[in-house]
Design an enzyme around this catalytic site. Structure first.
Site, mmCIF file in Angstrom:
data_model
loop_
_atom_site.group_PDB
_atom_site.id
_atom_site.type_symbol
_atom_site.label_atom_id
_atom_site.label_comp_id
_atom_site.label_asym_id
_atom_site.label_seq_id
_atom_site.Cartn_x
_atom_site.Cartn_y
_atom_site.Cartn_z
ATOM 1 N N GLY A 33 -5.943 1.002 5.256
ATOM 2 C CA GLY A 33 -5.131 -0.216 5.107
ATOM 3 C C GLY A 33 -3.803 0.120 4.426
ATOM 4 O O GLY A 33 -2.724 -0.290 4.889
ATOM 5 N N HIS A 34 -3.869 0.889 3.347
ATOM 6 C CA HIS A 34 -2.634 1.294 2.660
ATOM 7 C C HIS A 34 -1.784 2.179 3.581
ATOM 8 O O HIS A 34 -0.568 2.037 3.646
ATOM 9 C CB HIS A 34 -2.956 2.120 1.409
ATOM 10 C CG HIS A 34 -3.717 1.384 0.354
ATOM 11 N ND1 HIS A 34 -5.001 1.702 -0.008
ATOM 12 C CD2 HIS A 34 -3.361 0.327 -0.431
ATOM 13 C CE1 HIS A 34 -5.414 0.909 -0.963
ATOM 14 N NE2 HIS A 34 -4.443 0.050 -1.243
ATOM 15 N N GLY A 86 -0.375 -6.161 2.141
ATOM 16 C CA GLY A 86 -1.440 -6.351 3.133
ATOM 17 C C GLY A 86 -1.965 -7.781 3.138
ATOM 18 O O GLY A 86 -2.151 -8.392 2.085
ATOM 19 N N GLN A 87 -2.252 -8.278 4.331
ATOM 20 C CA GLN A 87 -2.737 -9.660 4.484
ATOM 21 C C GLN A 87 -4.144 -9.871 3.921
ATOM 22 O O GLN A 87 -4.572 -10.991 3.681
ATOM 23 C CB GLN A 87 -2.740 -10.023 5.971
ATOM 24 C CG GLN A 87 -2.955 -11.503 6.215
ATOM 25 C CD GLN A 87 -3.606 -11.784 7.549
ATOM 26 O OE1 GLN A 87 -3.061 -11.432 8.593
ATOM 27 N NE2 GLN A 87 -4.759 -12.426 7.543
ATOM 28 N N GLN A 112 -2.289 -13.358 -2.712
ATOM 29 C CA GLN A 112 -1.375 -12.483 -3.460
ATOM 30 C C GLN A 112 -0.019 -12.384 -2.751
ATOM 31 O O GLN A 112 1.026 -12.383 -3.395
ATOM 32 C CB GLN A 112 -2.000 -11.097 -3.611
ATOM 33 C CG GLN A 112 -1.037 -10.051 -4.143
ATOM 34 C CD GLN A 112 -1.706 -8.739 -4.484
ATOM 35 O OE1 GLN A 112 -2.293 -8.618 -5.543
ATOM 36 N NE2 GLN A 112 -1.615 -7.742 -3.611
ATOM 37 N N MET A 123 -11.089 -3.260 4.960
ATOM 38 C CA MET A 123 -10.973 -2.079 4.089
ATOM 39 C C MET A 123 -10.512 -2.514 2.708
ATOM 40 O O MET A 123 -9.621 -3.361 2.572
ATOM 41 C CB MET A 123 -10.014 -1.088 4.700
ATOM 42 C CG MET A 123 -10.595 -0.538 5.966
ATOM 43 S SD MET A 123 -9.983 1.078 6.322
ATOM 44 C CE MET A 123 -10.877 1.412 7.821
ATOM 45 N N SER A 130 -10.437 -0.880 -1.612
ATOM 46 C CA SER A 130 -10.767 0.224 -2.529
ATOM 47 C C SER A 130 -12.122 -0.029 -3.171
ATOM 48 O O SER A 130 -12.847 0.906 -3.501
ATOM 49 C CB SER A 130 -9.694 0.345 -3.601
ATOM 50 O OG SER A 130 -8.437 0.490 -2.983
ATOM 51 N N ARG A 131 -12.474 -1.303 -3.335
ATOM 52 C CA ARG A 131 -13.752 -1.640 -3.984
ATOM 53 C C ARG A 131 -14.955 -1.295 -3.102
ATOM 54 O O ARG A 131 -16.065 -1.188 -3.604
ATOM 55 C CB ARG A 131 -13.791 -3.120 -4.361
ATOM 56 C CG ARG A 131 -12.889 -3.440 -5.542
ATOM 57 C CD ARG A 131 -13.053 -4.871 -6.011
ATOM 58 N NE ARG A 131 -12.315 -5.109 -7.234
ATOM 59 C CZ ARG A 131 -11.035 -5.444 -7.282
ATOM 60 N NH1 ARG A 131 -10.339 -5.556 -6.167
ATOM 61 N NH2 ARG A 131 -10.439 -5.646 -8.450
HETATM 62 O O1 PAF Z 1 -2.839 -5.328 -4.213
HETATM 63 C C1 PAF Z 1 -2.772 -4.476 -5.123
HETATM 64 O O2 PAF Z 1 -3.195 -3.322 -4.986
HETATM 65 C C2 PAF Z 1 -2.154 -4.870 -6.434
HETATM 66 O O3 PAF Z 1 -2.437 -6.191 -6.753
HETATM 67 C C3 PAF Z 1 -0.646 -4.593 -6.520
HETATM 68 C C4 PAF Z 1 0.137 -5.429 -5.525
HETATM 69 C C5 PAF Z 1 -0.383 -3.110 -6.276
HETATM 70 C C6 PAF Z 1 -0.146 -4.944 -7.929
HETATM 71 O O4 PAF Z 1 -0.798 -4.191 -8.898
#
Ligand code: PAF
Length: 281
Positions: free
Chosen positions: A36-37, A148-149, A154, A185, A187-188
């Protein structure tokens, strides 16, 4: 790829590019990178001359200290992934660099957006997100910010913070990247056991069922059924809601024309997962 740890060195590194009038794409992350990143890095590379990624596990956005302690850190692998993905600069600051002592804390008037969904269940979370993204935008001063959506709310909160703080960067929101079985996807996900990983699929399944069963009129029963299914499958549910996709106003009755999104947050044991699905159009 250049790795810089201080705002001063970051700005020195970026100055060369700025002088040549080159565009700067920025992908903020908390590390533990996944496809995703990397898709955001790819979008930045396609649209901008230079791509900056930041890795900073931001303490002020964790309302749960245990979640902060358990947040996965995989910096060596992240550096390899970013290098292969063609990222130009990795900004990897310390907590002291981003939060110098005795600094005045800004409060962001986010209003309604902070009172619902993630804002309701994670008090203070979005203030922490705004604090760090505001600082990162000041440090990088990008042409375009890529988010990311998967973190739907956020994205809206950051757009509002950028408006309030007069950040000029364009905002590009990348689609959620999913595993082959459609798990979003995150990280958790690294913290899920094999059984929990299988259980996690229920979240996107209930969101898809809402989309299949959606009709104009009352949508409350769709959310209630989704919550019941998740609970029957061992989740502790924070919310499943349908909201106006443009302003996140919670929808109980759908008129058949308003753009809407379904959003969910639920725990499997102590791991909290979120996901969302655009229902219409
Ligand atoms: O989505 C994230 O990984 C975080 O909330 C961000 C935008 C990097 C801010 O710490």
């Amino acid at each position: 790829m250049i790795l810089v740890k201080s705002i001063h060195h970051l700005q020195q590194a970026l100055e060369n590019y700025r002088q040549k009038g080159q565009s700067i794409g920025f992908v903020p992350t908390m590390g533990a990178l996944h496809p995703g990143h990397l898709s955001l890095i790819a979008q930045s590379r396609a649209q901008c001359h230079i791509t900056v990624c930041s890795i900073f596990v931001n303490p002020t956005q964790f309302n749960n200290p245990h979640d902060f302690e358990k947040y996965p850190i995989t910096i060596e692998k992240d550096i390899e992934l970013l290098t292969s993905a063609g990222c130009n600069i990795l900004f990897f600051p310390t907590v002291n660099e981003m939060y110098p002592q005795n600094e005045t804390v800004i409060h962001y008037p986010l209003g309604y957006l902070e009172t619902i969904l993630e804002g309701k269940y994670r008090p203070g979370h979005f203030q922490g997100v705004c604090q760090i993204v505001d600082k990162l935008l000041n440090a990088v001063n990008p042409t375009t910010l890529f988010l990311g959506q998967k973190d739907y709310q956020q994205c809206m909160v950051i757009a509002e913070m950028m408006r309030i703080r007069n950040h000029k960067a364009a905002l590009v929101i990348g689609n959620t990247v999913r595993e082959a079985d459609r798990l979003a996807m995150s990280s958790r996900n690294m913290r899920l056991s094999t059984t929990e990983r299988q259980q996690a699929l229920k979240i996107i399944e209930v969101l898809k069922l809402i989309k299949q069963q959606l009709l104009p009129g009352s949508v409350t029963s769709l959310c209630i059924s989704a919550i019941t299914t998740l609970e029957e499958n061992g989740f502790k549910v924070d919310y499943v809601e349908i909201a106006n996709a443009n302003n996140l106003e919670i929808i109980k009755q759908w008129d058949g024309g308003t753009p809407i999104v379904a959003l969910a947050a639920a725990f499997i044991n102590e791991i909290r997962l979120i996901d969302n699905l655009i229902l219409y159009p």
